[in-house]
Design a protein around this motif. Structure first.
Motif, PDB file in Angstrom:
ATOM      1  N   LYS A   1       0.684  -1.177   0.091  1.00  0.00           N
ATOM      2  CA  LYS A   1      -0.094  -0.063   0.070  1.00  0.00           C
ATOM      3  C   LYS A   1       0.986   1.299  -0.077  1.00  0.00           C
ATOM      4  CE  LYS A   1      -4.403  -1.148   2.291  1.00  0.00           C
ATOM      5  NZ  LYS A   1      -5.015  -1.376   3.450  1.00  0.00           N
TER       6      LYS A   1
ATOM      7  N   TYR B   1       0.635   5.086   1.342  1.00  0.00           N
ATOM      8  CA  TYR B   1       0.177   5.980   2.251  1.00  0.00           C
ATOM      9  C   TYR B   1       0.816   7.445   2.190  1.00  0.00           C
ATOM     10  CZ  TYR B   1      -0.916   1.724   4.799  1.00  0.00           C
ATOM     11  OH  TYR B   1      -1.280   0.292   5.042  1.00  0.00           O
TER      12      TYR B   1
ATOM     13  N   GLN C   1      -7.776   9.411  -6.425  1.00  0.00           N
ATOM     14  CA  GLN C   1      -6.595   9.196  -5.496  1.00  0.00           C
ATOM     15  C   GLN C   1      -5.192   9.864  -5.909  1.00  0.00           C
ATOM     16  OE1 GLN C   1      -7.214   4.957  -3.938  1.00  0.00           O
ATOM     17  NE2 GLN C   1      -8.526   5.938  -2.555  1.00  0.00           N
TER      18      GLN C   1
ATOM     19  N   ASP D   1      -3.034   5.186  -1.860  1.00  0.00           N
ATOM     20  CA  ASP D   1      -4.258   4.074  -1.588  1.00  0.00           C
ATOM     21  C   ASP D   1      -4.822   4.754  -0.457  1.00  0.00           C
ATOM     22  OD1 ASP D   1      -3.429   1.883  -3.606  1.00  0.00           O
ATOM     23  OD2 ASP D   1      -1.749   1.695  -2.407  1.00  0.00           O
ATOM     24  N   ARG D   2      -4.325   5.347   0.553  1.00  0.00           N
ATOM     25  CA  ARG D   2      -4.758   5.723   1.788  1.00  0.00           C
ATOM     26  C   ARG D   2      -4.214   7.375   2.136  1.00  0.00           C
ATOM     27  NH1 ARG D   2      -7.543   2.363   0.995  1.00  0.00           N
ATOM     28  NH2 ARG D   2      -8.229   0.638   2.102  1.00  0.00           N
TER      29      ARG D   2
ATOM     30  N   GLU E   1     -12.702   8.612   8.982  1.00  0.00           N
ATOM     31  CA  GLU E   1     -12.762   8.577   7.571  1.00  0.00           C
ATOM     32  C   GLU E   1     -13.407  10.031   7.350  1.00  0.00           C
ATOM     33  OE1 GLU E   1     -13.292   4.016   6.523  1.00  0.00           O
ATOM     34  OE2 GLU E   1     -15.099   5.179   7.604  1.00  0.00           O
TER      35      GLU E   1
ATOM     36  N   ASN F   1     -13.562   7.969  -0.182  1.00  0.00           N
ATOM     37  CA  ASN F   1     -13.131   6.785   0.029  1.00  0.00           C
ATOM     38  C   ASN F   1     -11.525   6.781   0.300  1.00  0.00           C
ATOM     39  OD1 ASN F   1     -13.392   3.825   0.480  1.00  0.00           O
ATOM     40  ND2 ASN F   1     -12.808   3.764  -1.874  1.00  0.00           N
ATOM     41  N   GLY F   2     -11.116   6.085   1.070  1.00  0.00           N
ATOM     42  CA  GLY F   2      -9.642   6.218   1.426  1.00  0.00           C
ATOM     43  C   GLY F   2      -8.983   7.296   1.733  1.00  0.00           C
ATOM     44  N   ILE F   3      -9.711   8.496   2.157  1.00  0.00           N
ATOM     45  CA  ILE F   3      -9.137   9.689   2.736  1.00  0.00           C
ATOM     46  C   ILE F   3      -9.705   9.687   4.091  1.00  0.00           C
ATOM     47  CG2 ILE F   3      -8.933  12.109   2.661  1.00  0.00           C
ATOM     48  CD1 ILE F   3      -9.448  11.681  -0.451  1.00  0.00           C
ATOM     49  N   TYR F   4      -8.696  10.144   5.139  1.00  0.00           N
ATOM     50  CA  TYR F   4      -9.064  10.236   6.688  1.00  0.00           C
ATOM     51  C   TYR F   4      -8.749  11.688   7.003  1.00  0.00           C
ATOM     52  CZ  TYR F   4      -9.291   5.290   6.729  1.00  0.00           C
ATOM     53  OH  TYR F   4      -9.775   3.836   6.359  1.00  0.00           O
TER      54      TYR F   4
ATOM     55  N   MET G   1      -6.309   3.290   8.611  1.00  0.00           N
ATOM     56  CA  MET G   1      -5.662   3.288   7.056  1.00  0.00           C
ATOM     57  C   MET G   1      -4.956   2.034   6.944  1.00  0.00           C
ATOM     58  SD  MET G   1      -4.289   7.352   7.678  1.00  0.00           S
ATOM     59  CE  MET G   1      -3.313   7.453   6.041  1.00  0.00           C
TER      60      MET G   1
END
Length: 393
Positions: free
Chosen positions: A4, A6, A89, A102-103, A267, A271-274, A304
């Motif tokens: 992944k 990050y 993304q 990815d995150r 979150e 999607n995938g974003i914090y 994540m």
């Protein structure tokens, strides 16, 4: 299995804690921290000691370069992210570089709020938020004898105290009728003010700055208050609160209100974003305090990396040193005096518990913060204190 990627925007306590947490759970993922600043994660709360000349810049740094290498984290300083494409993304830096993830964690923090005062944009006017601000304040201090602080908030008072330690005459101009209006009730604030006056601080409370004035050479030479009074000063520090850095989240189409809105897993709406720290809004609250940012960093980092952590919120508590004086506040400080209260007041000490239905809902302490951690725990646990009521302070 694909490793992944990050990305973390922001090098403060939330971003750094998240990176550390991700690495514990995902030993192989690629983790990059992107920061606009030019030094690694540092103790922002110690910037005033740096201004006072009591701590070198090197000693402010909390995580040295070796730590990032050990954790296998890539730290990219002097990097500003200008664009976010949430669906693809992908981030875009201000140099046009594309970065896929990815995150993503938004830990972009906050900026100083500058009220619309005439002359606020001129040379010699500062706000203290980052190391670059502290460097600029220190440089100007060498050319100034009198300092005006607009705002009686914590960072401003601490910067003022650093300059007082350098021998400057410091006057605080506060719109509210008391100091630290978010942390102290009127009696606690009065006690703090008296202690600070003994040190040499001057105060103008319930006062509003109309204009910051400057000399014919363009340098700051004082302020004019709403009533027409003038105060001399060769530098002005504005401490009027902070606002979350929302531009990137808004440009990426994320849901924002006071901050970037997040759920219990931290979150965002994408999607995938914090989001974590000063920029995140959880259940209508932007906490803006170090312990909450640290806890949010842990929760966001765990999730994540595929974990199942939940953020429960934090009791709003501050334990501070204001000009060397211990100050602490938690929960509902009840400035209006609506609830039952227990008060101890003698000499330089003022302590108050705010009580509802035999449960502590808030407390204020000036001059002595013993027991504070126990009391904040009782607030969080909503503990019945019927048998303890007379012994807690």
């Amino acid at each position: 299995m694909k490793t992944k990627t990050y990305l973390i925007i922001g090098n403060g306590v939330a971003g750094t804690t998240a990176a550390e947490t991700i690495r514990k759970q995902d030993p192989t993922g690629s983790i990059t921290i992107l920061s606009e600043e030019d030094i690694p994660f540092y103790y922002r709360i110690r910037l005033n000691d740096f201004i006072a000349g009591e701590v070198s810049e090197d000693k402010l740094i909390a995580k040295k370069k070796a730590w990032y290498q050990e954790q296998r984290l890539e730290l990219r300083l002097n990097t500003r992210i200008a664009g976010l494409d949430a669906a693809a993304q992908r981030l875009t830096s201000d140099r046009g570089e594309k970065l896929s993830f990815d995150r993503l964690l938004l830990a972009t923090g906050s900026h100083s709020f500058l009220p619309p005062i005439k002359g606020i944009g001129q040379q010699g006017v500062f706000a203290l938020r980052h190391i670059k601000d502290a460097r600029a304040i220190l440089a100007q201090a060498g050319k100034s004898e009198e300092v005006i602080l607009i705002g009686g908030g914590l960072l401003g008072l601490e910067a003022g105290n650093a300059l007082r330690r350098l021998g400057k005459k410091v006057t605080v101009v506060e719109f509210f009728p008391r100091l630290l209006p978010r942390q102290l009730d009127s009696k606690g604030a009065k006690r703090l003010q008296k202690l600070m006056e003994k040190m040499g601080f001057a105060f103008r409370l319930s006062a509003m700055t109309k204009t910051i004035t400057h000399s014919s050479t363009g340098k700051v030479d004082g302020i004019v208050l709403e009533g027409g009074d003038t105060l001399p000063g060769q530098m002005v520090i504005v401490s009027a609160g902070v606002r979350p850095n929302l531009e990137l989240a808004q440009s990426g189409g994320l849901d924002c209100d006071k901050g970037v809105t997040v759920n219990d897993r931290l979150e965002t709406s994408a999607n995938g974003i914090y989001a974590a720290g000063d920029v995140a809004e959880h259940q209508g609250v932007v906490s803006g305090i170090w312990p909450a940012a640290m806890q949010q960093g842990k929760v966001a980092g765990a999730n994540m990396a595929g974990g199942e952590a939940l953020y429960q919120g934090a009791t709003m508590s501050n334990i501070l040193k204001v000009a060397g004086i211990d100050v602490a506040a938690a929960g509902n400080i009840d400035a209006e005096g609506r609830y039952e209260a227990q008060v101890v007041s003698s000499g330089s000490i003022y302590k108050k518990l705010v009580i509802e239905n035999n449960r502590i809902i808030g407390c204020v302490m000036v001059g002595d913060t013993a027991n504070f951690s126990t009391i904040t725990r009782y607030i969080t646990e909503q503990r019945d204190i019927t048998t303890l009521k007379n012994s807690l302070l």
